[in-house]
Design a protein around this motif. Sequence first.
Motif, PDB file in Angstrom:
ATOM      1  N   TRP A   1      98.639  -1.970 -25.974  1.00  0.00           N
ATOM      2  CA  TRP A   1      98.982  -2.217 -27.373  1.00  0.00           C
ATOM      3  C   TRP A   1      99.146  -0.898 -28.133  1.00  0.00           C
ATOM      4  O   TRP A   1     100.002  -0.755 -28.964  1.00  0.00           O
ATOM      5  CB  TRP A   1      97.905  -3.069 -28.041  1.00  0.00           C
ATOM      6  N   ARG A   2      98.271   0.052 -27.827  1.00  0.00           N
ATOM      7  CA  ARG A   2      98.379   1.376 -28.448  1.00  0.00           C
ATOM      8  C   ARG A   2      98.002   2.439 -27.419  1.00  0.00           C
ATOM      9  O   ARG A   2      97.031   2.299 -26.696  1.00  0.00           O
ATOM     10  CB  ARG A   2      97.475   1.490 -29.674  1.00  0.00           C
TER      11      ARG A   2
ATOM     12  N   ARG B   1     101.492  -2.007 -37.211  1.00  0.00           N
ATOM     13  CA  ARG B   1     101.484  -2.817 -35.988  1.00  0.00           C
ATOM     14  C   ARG B   1     102.709  -3.716 -35.967  1.00  0.00           C
ATOM     15  O   ARG B   1     103.128  -4.237 -37.008  1.00  0.00           O
ATOM     16  CB  ARG B   1     100.220  -3.675 -35.925  1.00  0.00           C
TER      17      ARG B   1
ATOM     18  N   GLN C   1     107.311   6.257 -31.524  1.00  0.00           N
ATOM     19  CA  GLN C   1     106.029   6.024 -32.179  1.00  0.00           C
ATOM     20  C   GLN C   1     105.060   5.277 -31.268  1.00  0.00           C
ATOM     21  O   GLN C   1     103.867   5.582 -31.228  1.00  0.00           O
ATOM     22  CB  GLN C   1     106.233   5.254 -33.483  1.00  0.00           C
ATOM     23  N   TYR C   2     105.588   4.303 -30.530  1.00  0.00           N
ATOM     24  CA  TYR C   2     104.753   3.525 -29.623  1.00  0.00           C
ATOM     25  C   TYR C   2     104.170   4.413 -28.522  1.00  0.00           C
ATOM     26  O   TYR C   2     102.957   4.428 -28.285  1.00  0.00           O
ATOM     27  CB  TYR C   2     105.590   2.387 -29.028  1.00  0.00           C
TER      28      TYR C   2
ATOM     29  N   VAL D   1     111.710  -3.530 -27.524  1.00  0.00           N
ATOM     30  CA  VAL D   1     111.872  -2.326 -28.339  1.00  0.00           C
ATOM     31  C   VAL D   1     113.329  -2.158 -28.751  1.00  0.00           C
ATOM     32  O   VAL D   1     113.621  -1.697 -29.846  1.00  0.00           O
ATOM     33  CB  VAL D   1     111.358  -1.089 -27.575  1.00  0.00           C
TER      34      VAL D   1
ATOM     35  N   GLU E   1     100.930   0.514 -33.101  1.00  0.00           N
ATOM     36  CA  GLU E   1     100.418  -0.511 -32.196  1.00  0.00           C
ATOM     37  C   GLU E   1     101.495  -1.573 -31.996  1.00  0.00           C
ATOM     38  O   GLU E   1     102.088  -2.046 -32.981  1.00  0.00           O
ATOM     39  CB  GLU E   1      99.152  -1.146 -32.778  1.00  0.00           C
ATOM     40  N   VAL E   2     101.760  -1.927 -30.743  1.00  0.00           N
ATOM     41  CA  VAL E   2     102.841  -2.863 -30.423  1.00  0.00           C
ATOM     42  C   VAL E   2     102.332  -3.946 -29.472  1.00  0.00           C
ATOM     43  O   VAL E   2     101.807  -3.637 -28.399  1.00  0.00           O
ATOM     44  CB  VAL E   2     104.046  -2.146 -29.777  1.00  0.00           C
TER      45      VAL E   2
END
Length: 254
Positions: A135-136, A73, A88-89, A79, A95-96
């Motif tokens: 978030w994900r 996370r 990846q996000y 970004v 999770e970002v």
Amino acid sequence: MATQVSTTVGEAIADIVSGSTLAVGGFGLCGIPDKLIEAVAESGATDLEVYSNNCGVDDHGLGILLSLGRIRRVTASYVGENKEFARQYLAGELEVELTPQGTLAERLRAGGNGVPAFYTPAGVGTPIADGGMPWRYATDGTIAVASPPKETRVFGGKRYVLEAGIHADFALVHARVGDTHGNLVFDKTAMNFNPLAAMAGRITIAQVEELVEPGVIHPADVHLPGVFVQRIVHTGPQDKRIEKRTISTTEGAA
């Protein structure tokens, strides 16, 4: 607690284990604790949660940990230039939590000063406050985890949103000069998020280009007092890289 002088970066980060939370200084590739990040990559620690302005580039800085799949996370403000971070996000592998840059800075500072939360106008009327930020993602592109709504209040006729301070297990920072008591001096814009990240860490580890004895740094020149630094390691001059090179193709351009 007195600042510990570590002989190697591996020794300095030895107790960073899988599942640790890390506050990491730097902005892009400016002032990043590159040697400490490389040591974490070599340690094998995984499932990490990172608080940092961004994630470096694909093959340098936090981008190394990302490419190895070691980060679970990230709380960041953008970004940036890291294609793997974006991949990846969007693929649902990471999770970002995206947060306004000034809010991230204040959350780090608040956590370091023992302030549990604060109100700010930044993000009011947007998904930052109202919730629903992705978030994900799921593998099919739908939102798997969305941000929850945050508390808001009105002060003086203006609405503010409540943001929580950040506390991390460890903080990794870079400084130009440090003494064996942990007092740090940063180099111009390489200061950026480093003092704030250092304040937010339960154990703060500083890599320094030059390590000196106490008293060499004039008290008025100290940017971050040693009370915030638990470990320090001498890594020598930093390998300064250019994050994004732009070259003019116009004939005769300087």
